[in-house]
Design a protein around this motif. Structure first.
Motif, PDB file in Angstrom:
ATOM      1  N   LEU A   1       0.831  -1.199   0.000  1.00 10.78           N
ATOM      2  CA  LEU A   1       0.000   0.000   0.000  1.00 10.78           C
ATOM      3  C   LEU A   1       0.871   1.258   0.000  1.00 10.78           C
ATOM      4  O   LEU A   1       0.576   2.231  -0.695  1.00 10.78           O
ATOM      5  CB  LEU A   1      -0.945  -0.008   1.204  1.00 10.78           C
ATOM      6  N   ALA A   2       1.955   1.246   0.755  1.00  9.04           N
ATOM      7  CA  ALA A   2       2.895   2.370   0.749  1.00  9.04           C
ATOM      8  C   ALA A   2       3.475   2.559  -0.654  1.00  9.04           C
ATOM      9  O   ALA A   2       3.584   3.693  -1.142  1.00  9.04           O
ATOM     10  CB  ALA A   2       4.010   2.148   1.775  1.00  9.04           C
ATOM     11  N   ALA A   3       3.824   1.464  -1.312  1.00 10.56           N
ATOM     12  CA  ALA A   3       4.368   1.537  -2.671  1.00 10.56           C
ATOM     13  C   ALA A   3       3.325   2.080  -3.654  1.00 10.56           C
ATOM     14  O   ALA A   3       3.658   2.881  -4.541  1.00 10.56           O
ATOM     15  CB  ALA A   3       4.862   0.164  -3.118  1.00 10.56           C
ATOM     16  N   LEU A   4       2.084   1.683  -3.487  1.00 10.71           N
ATOM     17  CA  LEU A   4       1.010   2.173  -4.352  1.00 10.71           C
ATOM     18  C   LEU A   4       0.814   3.679  -4.169  1.00 10.71           C
ATOM     19  O   LEU A   4       0.727   4.426  -5.156  1.00 10.71           O
ATOM     20  CB  LEU A   4      -0.298   1.426  -4.062  1.00 10.71           C
ATOM     21  N   VAL A   5       0.738   4.127  -2.918  1.00 15.27           N
ATOM     22  CA  VAL A   5       0.587   5.561  -2.638  1.00 15.27           C
ATOM     23  C   VAL A   5       1.763   6.323  -3.248  1.00 15.27           C
ATOM     24  O   VAL A   5       1.576   7.354  -3.901  1.00 15.27           O
ATOM     25  CB  VAL A   5       0.474   5.828  -1.116  1.00 15.27           C
ATOM     26  N   PHE A   6       2.982   5.828  -3.036  1.00 14.42           N
ATOM     27  CA  PHE A   6       4.184   6.467  -3.572  1.00 14.42           C
ATOM     28  C   PHE A   6       4.104   6.588  -5.095  1.00 14.42           C
ATOM     29  O   PHE A   6       4.319   7.665  -5.656  1.00 14.42           O
ATOM     30  CB  PHE A   6       5.426   5.670  -3.153  1.00 14.42           C
ATOM     31  N   CYS A   7       3.792   5.493  -5.771  1.00 15.43           N
ATOM     32  CA  CYS A   7       3.759   5.498  -7.243  1.00 15.43           C
ATOM     33  C   CYS A   7       2.649   6.401  -7.784  1.00 15.43           C
ATOM     34  O   CYS A   7       2.872   7.158  -8.744  1.00 15.43           O
ATOM     35  CB  CYS A   7       3.596   4.078  -7.775  1.00 15.43           C
ATOM     36  N   LEU A   8       1.460   6.336  -7.192  1.00 11.85           N
ATOM     37  CA  LEU A   8       0.376   7.211  -7.634  1.00 11.85           C
ATOM     38  C   LEU A   8       0.737   8.681  -7.422  1.00 11.85           C
ATOM     39  O   LEU A   8       0.500   9.524  -8.288  1.00 11.85           O
ATOM     40  CB  LEU A   8      -0.921   6.880  -6.883  1.00 11.85           C
ATOM     41  N   ASP A   9       1.304   8.973  -6.266  1.00 10.83           N
ATOM     42  CA  ASP A   9       1.679  10.347  -5.957  1.00 10.83           C
ATOM     43  C   ASP A   9       2.699  10.877  -6.959  1.00 10.83           C
ATOM     44  O   ASP A   9       2.519  11.962  -7.522  1.00 10.83           O
ATOM     45  CB  ASP A   9       2.232  10.427  -4.530  1.00 10.83           C
ATOM     46  N   ILE A  10       3.746  10.134  -7.199  1.00 16.83           N
ATOM     47  CA  ILE A  10       4.792  10.578  -8.129  1.00 16.83           C
ATOM     48  C   ILE A  10       4.230  10.685  -9.545  1.00 16.83           C
ATOM     49  O   ILE A  10       4.520  11.646 -10.271  1.00 16.83           O
ATOM     50  CB  ILE A  10       6.005   9.615  -8.102  1.00 16.83           C
ATOM     51  N   GLY A  11       3.400   9.731  -9.940  1.00 20.34           N
ATOM     52  CA  GLY A  11       2.801   9.775 -11.272  1.00 20.34           C
ATOM     53  C   GLY A  11       1.925  11.002 -11.474  1.00 20.34           C
ATOM     54  O   GLY A  11       2.022  11.678 -12.510  1.00 20.34           O
ATOM     55  N   ILE A  12       1.089  11.314 -10.493  1.00 17.45           N
ATOM     56  CA  ILE A  12       0.225  12.500 -10.599  1.00 17.45           C
ATOM     57  C   ILE A  12       1.069  13.772 -10.630  1.00 17.45           C
ATOM     58  O   ILE A  12       0.809  14.687 -11.417  1.00 17.45           O
ATOM     59  CB  ILE A  12      -0.796  12.536  -9.441  1.00 17.45           C
ATOM     60  N   LYS A  13       2.086  13.838  -9.782  1.00 18.01           N
ATOM     61  CA  LYS A  13       2.940  15.031  -9.752  1.00 18.01           C
ATOM     62  C   LYS A  13       3.658  15.224 -11.093  1.00 18.01           C
ATOM     63  O   LYS A  13       3.755  16.357 -11.590  1.00 18.01           O
ATOM     64  CB  LYS A  13       3.957  14.935  -8.621  1.00 18.01           C
ATOM     65  N   LEU A  14       4.148  14.158 -11.687  1.00 13.98           N
ATOM     66  CA  LEU A  14       4.806  14.274 -13.000  1.00 13.98           C
ATOM     67  C   LEU A  14       3.812  14.724 -14.065  1.00 13.98           C
ATOM     68  O   LEU A  14       4.145  15.545 -14.927  1.00 13.98           O
ATOM     69  CB  LEU A  14       5.465  12.956 -13.379  1.00 13.98           C
ATOM     70  N   LEU A  15       2.593  14.203 -14.006  1.00 14.11           N
ATOM     71  CA  LEU A  15       1.545  14.612 -14.940  1.00 14.11           C
ATOM     72  C   LEU A  15       1.252  16.110 -14.792  1.00 14.11           C
ATOM     73  O   LEU A  15       1.179  16.836 -15.785  1.00 14.11           O
ATOM     74  CB  LEU A  15       0.277  13.790 -14.699  1.00 14.11           C
ATOM     75  N   VAL A  16       1.117  16.553 -13.551  1.00 13.74           N
ATOM     76  CA  VAL A  16       0.855  17.973 -13.296  1.00 13.74           C
ATOM     77  C   VAL A  16       2.006  18.832 -13.824  1.00 13.74           C
ATOM     78  O   VAL A  16       1.785  19.830 -14.516  1.00 13.74           O
ATOM     79  CB  VAL A  16       0.625  18.215 -11.777  1.00 13.74           C
ATOM     80  N   MET A  17       3.241  18.446 -13.512  1.00 18.89           N
ATOM     81  CA  MET A  17       4.405  19.233 -13.935  1.00 18.89           C
ATOM     82  C   MET A  17       4.544  19.299 -15.461  1.00 18.89           C
ATOM     83  O   MET A  17       4.989  20.312 -15.998  1.00 18.89           O
ATOM     84  CB  MET A  17       5.680  18.649 -13.325  1.00 18.89           C
ATOM     85  N   ASN A  18       4.155  18.217 -16.131  1.00 21.33           N
ATOM     86  CA  ASN A  18       4.345  18.150 -17.581  1.00 21.33           C
ATOM     87  C   ASN A  18       3.174  18.677 -18.390  1.00 21.33           C
ATOM     88  O   ASN A  18       3.306  18.878 -19.601  1.00 21.33           O
ATOM     89  CB  ASN A  18       4.655  16.715 -18.010  1.00 21.33           C
TER      90      ASN A  18
END
Length: 167
Positions: free
Chosen positions: A15-32
């Motif tokens: 679950l920690a890995a899922l939260v981490f991956c979703l968070d980083i993915g959304i942040k990269l999407l926002v930045m790009n």
């Protein structure tokens, strides 16, 4: 080693890995895909915007006006808390889902924000809730996971515990 993970709360690190991956993915999407700042916000509801802003501090931009030492300070705190929670998870049985979920949410969120601090030097925030002219400080999925996990930990203190027979 695999029995240790299967039988203890460490099993919940997925679950920690899922939260981490979703968070980083959304942040990269926002930045790009989004322009930076309040002028480029996307109005979603009358009380909610998506936007792209950087936070050099912690919650509510705490210490964001400092000269950069806070980046390492908050990174150290996040790592220390994550290690402490993993030690606690190791001592809990895997079936103790409430605490393990709470700890995993905090770990995933903390490490998501640490990733930002180490890679970018700031945390990417993109959620803006407001009422009239009052805006709650912008935040992200990692912050939400940390808050939900922390509330679960506090609520656990109020839950009735079944008495354990002495060994």
């Amino acid at each position: 080693m695999s029995d240790l993970i299967k039988q203890t709360g460490l099993r919940w690190l997925w679950l920690a890995a899922l939260v981490f991956c979703l968070d980083i993915g959304i942040k990269l999407l926002v930045m790009n895909t989004m322009g930076y700042g309040w002028a480029n916000r996307i109005e979603v509801f009358p009380f909610f915007n998506l936007l792209y802003v950087n936070n050099y501090g912690a919650a509510f931009s705490f210490l964001s006006d400092q000269e950069g030492w806070q980046r390492w300070f908050f990174t150290g705190i996040a790592f220390a808390v994550s290690v402490m929670l993993m030690v606690w998870m190791r001592k809990l049985p895997a079936k103790e889902s409430w605490n393990n979920v709470a700890y995993a949410l905090v770990i995933g969120g903390a490490l998501g924000n640490v990733f930002d601090r180490l890679v970018h030097g700031f945390v990417v925030d993109y959620l803006d809730f407001f009422w009239g002219n009052y805006h709650w400080p912008a935040f992200n999925l990692a912050d939400s996971a940390i808050c939900i996990g922390a509330v679960m930990i506090v609520l656990d203190g109020f839950r009735s515990k079944k008495e354990q027979p002495e060994a």
